[in-house]
Design a protein around this motif. Structure first.
Motif, PDB file in Angstrom:
ATOM      1  N   ASP A  58       4.716  -7.466  -9.236  1.00 46.98           N
ATOM      2  CA  ASP A  58       5.711  -6.060  -9.337  1.00 46.98           C
ATOM      3  C   ASP A  58       5.022  -5.052  -8.432  1.00 46.98           C
ATOM      4  O   ASP A  58       6.278  -4.391  -7.905  1.00 46.98           O
ATOM      5  CB  ASP A  58       5.629  -5.560 -10.883  1.00 46.98           C
ATOM      6  CG  ASP A  58       6.216  -6.487 -11.994  1.00 46.98           C
ATOM      7  OD1 ASP A  58       7.098  -7.256 -11.578  1.00 46.98           O
ATOM      8  OD2 ASP A  58       6.091  -6.370 -12.998  1.00 46.98           O
ATOM      9  N   PHE A  59       3.899  -5.167  -8.159  1.00 44.85           N
ATOM     10  CA  PHE A  59       3.330  -4.066  -7.234  1.00 44.85           C
ATOM     11  C   PHE A  59       3.913  -4.437  -5.789  1.00 44.85           C
ATOM     12  O   PHE A  59       4.161  -3.537  -5.135  1.00 44.85           O
ATOM     13  CB  PHE A  59       1.828  -4.243  -7.161  1.00 44.85           C
ATOM     14  CG  PHE A  59       1.112  -3.263  -6.313  1.00 44.85           C
ATOM     15  CD1 PHE A  59       1.064  -2.002  -6.491  1.00 44.85           C
ATOM     16  CD2 PHE A  59       0.857  -3.698  -4.840  1.00 44.85           C
ATOM     17  CE1 PHE A  59       0.555  -1.023  -5.483  1.00 44.85           C
ATOM     18  CE2 PHE A  59       0.111  -2.724  -3.847  1.00 44.85           C
ATOM     19  CZ  PHE A  59       0.132  -1.485  -4.330  1.00 44.85           C
ATOM     20  N   PHE A  60       3.855  -5.707  -5.303  1.00 49.08           N
ATOM     21  CA  PHE A  60       4.394  -6.127  -4.060  1.00 49.08           C
ATOM     22  C   PHE A  60       5.943  -5.707  -3.917  1.00 49.08           C
ATOM     23  O   PHE A  60       6.235  -5.123  -2.994  1.00 49.08           O
ATOM     24  CB  PHE A  60       4.250  -7.850  -3.746  1.00 49.08           C
ATOM     25  CG  PHE A  60       2.761  -7.779  -3.239  1.00 49.08           C
ATOM     26  CD1 PHE A  60       2.162  -7.282  -2.055  1.00 49.08           C
ATOM     27  CD2 PHE A  60       1.819  -8.542  -4.142  1.00 49.08           C
ATOM     28  CE1 PHE A  60       0.829  -7.494  -1.753  1.00 49.08           C
ATOM     29  CE2 PHE A  60       0.484  -8.800  -3.643  1.00 49.08           C
ATOM     30  CZ  PHE A  60       0.099  -8.163  -2.650  1.00 49.08           C
ATOM     31  N   GLU A  61       6.602  -6.312  -4.816  1.00 49.18           N
ATOM     32  CA  GLU A  61       7.874  -5.685  -4.978  1.00 49.18           C
ATOM     33  C   GLU A  61       8.237  -4.313  -4.834  1.00 49.18           C
ATOM     34  O   GLU A  61       9.144  -3.835  -4.234  1.00 49.18           O
ATOM     35  CB  GLU A  61       8.985  -6.311  -6.152  1.00 49.18           C
ATOM     36  CG  GLU A  61      10.067  -6.329  -6.291  1.00 49.18           C
ATOM     37  CD  GLU A  61      10.884  -7.015  -5.087  1.00 49.18           C
ATOM     38  OE1 GLU A  61      11.569  -6.462  -4.384  1.00 49.18           O
ATOM     39  OE2 GLU A  61      10.143  -8.049  -4.612  1.00 49.18           O
ATOM     40  N   GLY A  62       7.606  -3.448  -5.584  1.00 47.28           N
ATOM     41  CA  GLY A  62       7.563  -1.940  -5.769  1.00 47.28           C
ATOM     42  C   GLY A  62       7.146  -1.217  -4.337  1.00 47.28           C
ATOM     43  O   GLY A  62       7.417  -0.191  -4.454  1.00 47.28           O
ATOM     44  N   THR A  63       6.481  -1.845  -3.566  1.00 46.85           N
ATOM     45  CA  THR A  63       6.128  -1.353  -2.333  1.00 46.85           C
ATOM     46  C   THR A  63       6.408  -2.109  -1.042  1.00 46.85           C
ATOM     47  O   THR A  63       5.599  -1.656   0.021  1.00 46.85           O
ATOM     48  CB  THR A  63       4.537  -1.441  -2.412  1.00 46.85           C
ATOM     49  OG1 THR A  63       3.872  -2.343  -2.735  1.00 46.85           O
ATOM     50  CG2 THR A  63       4.097  -0.474  -3.814  1.00 46.85           C
ATOM     51  N   CYS A  64       7.365  -3.125  -1.125  1.00 51.23           N
ATOM     52  CA  CYS A  64       7.803  -3.705   0.006  1.00 51.23           C
ATOM     53  C   CYS A  64       8.625  -2.936   1.115  1.00 51.23           C
ATOM     54  O   CYS A  64       8.867  -3.490   2.351  1.00 51.23           O
ATOM     55  CB  CYS A  64       8.437  -4.935  -0.165  1.00 51.23           C
ATOM     56  SG  CYS A  64       9.930  -4.886  -1.114  1.00 51.23           S
ATOM     57  N   ASP A  65       9.008  -1.817   0.685  1.00 49.73           N
ATOM     58  CA  ASP A  65       9.686  -0.823   1.608  1.00 49.73           C
ATOM     59  C   ASP A  65       8.870   0.413   1.909  1.00 49.73           C
ATOM     60  O   ASP A  65       8.573   1.184   0.986  1.00 49.73           O
ATOM     61  CB  ASP A  65      11.102  -0.353   0.941  1.00 49.73           C
ATOM     62  CG  ASP A  65      12.161  -1.782   1.211  1.00 49.73           C
ATOM     63  OD1 ASP A  65      12.218  -2.260   2.101  1.00 49.73           O
ATOM     64  OD2 ASP A  65      12.885  -1.836   0.061  1.00 49.73           O
ATOM     65  N   LEU A  66       9.211   0.881   3.165  1.00 49.23           N
ATOM     66  CA  LEU A  66       8.602   2.135   3.665  1.00 49.23           C
ATOM     67  C   LEU A  66       9.452   3.642   2.923  1.00 49.23           C
ATOM     68  O   LEU A  66      10.825   2.981   2.997  1.00 49.23           O
ATOM     69  CB  LEU A  66       8.426   2.388   4.956  1.00 49.23           C
ATOM     70  CG  LEU A  66       7.612   1.384   5.791  1.00 49.23           C
ATOM     71  CD1 LEU A  66       7.481   1.705   7.244  1.00 49.23           C
ATOM     72  CD2 LEU A  66       6.160   1.777   5.428  1.00 49.23           C
ATOM     73  N   PRO A  67       9.187   4.462   2.657  1.00 52.41           N
ATOM     74  CA  PRO A  67       9.996   5.737   2.331  1.00 52.41           C
ATOM     75  C   PRO A  67      10.894   5.842   3.649  1.00 52.41           C
ATOM     76  O   PRO A  67      10.732   5.552   4.642  1.00 52.41           O
ATOM     77  CB  PRO A  67       8.822   7.003   2.030  1.00 52.41           C
ATOM     78  CG  PRO A  67       7.452   6.233   2.019  1.00 52.41           C
ATOM     79  CD  PRO A  67       7.593   5.015   2.808  1.00 52.41           C
ATOM     80  N   ASN A  68      12.054   6.417   3.174  1.00 47.71           N
ATOM     81  CA  ASN A  68      13.217   6.799   4.027  1.00 47.71           C
ATOM     82  C   ASN A  68      12.455   7.663   5.125  1.00 47.71           C
ATOM     83  O   ASN A  68      13.300   7.634   6.225  1.00 47.71           O
ATOM     84  CB  ASN A  68      14.331   7.352   3.318  1.00 47.71           C
ATOM     85  CG  ASN A  68      15.027   6.262   2.460  1.00 47.71           C
ATOM     86  OD1 ASN A  68      14.721   5.192   2.630  1.00 47.71           O
ATOM     87  ND2 ASN A  68      15.514   6.831   1.230  1.00 47.71           N
TER      88      ASN A  68
END
Length: 148
Positions: A58-68
């Motif tokens: 879940d950590f990897f899924e929740g952090t795989c995108d950079l902020p806009n």
């Protein structure tokens, strides 16, 4: 030019809620000794880590995108500069910067968790260099890129 004690004290109060929750889940599931296993995992692939430690998926899924608001153009420029100077940058890191960084008390405490700093220092140095390459190489900051 230092940060001053007030700034350091303030930074010490800052947290990452998702990371803190992930650490709590991991420790509850495996105990505190899991950090040695996690930090010494011989992989450069987060999917492999998710397989070995499903508690952190879940950590990897929740952090795989950079902020806009991240300036990707600036990041890509930095990637190009690193690629143009990679051999000399790697030599400088391995011969000077990383060994001196490992002498820093707080950093060496974290780095010693895996036990690799004592048992396999060359492997530990190369793993750190790999992290630098991950955050500096082309497309490292794309979705699920090695930098992210």
């Amino acid at each position: 030019m230092g940060w001053g004690q007030a700034r350091v004290d303030f930074l010490a109060t800052q947290t990452d809620v998702l990371a803190d929750r992930t650490i709590k889940i991991l420790v509850e599931a495996r105990g505190p000794e899991c950090f040695g296993q996690l930090f010494s995992a011989d992989t450069n692939d987060e999917l492999s880590l998710e397989h070995q430690f499903p508690e952190i998926a879940d950590f990897f899924e929740g952090t795989c995108d950079l902020p806009n608001d991240v300036d990707l153009k600036r990041i890509h420029h930095g990637e190009e500069v690193f690629l143009d100077h990679m051999p000399s940058a790697a030599l400088i890191l391995l011969a000077k910067s990383l060994p001196e960084g490992y002498a820093a008390p707080r950093l060496s405490k974290i780095l010693s968790i895996s036990g690799l700093l004592k048992s396999h220092p060359y492997k530990r140095l190369l793993a750190t260099l790999q992290m630098v390459i991950n955050v500096s190489s082309a497309h490292g900051f794309s979705k699920r890129g090695h930098a992210v």
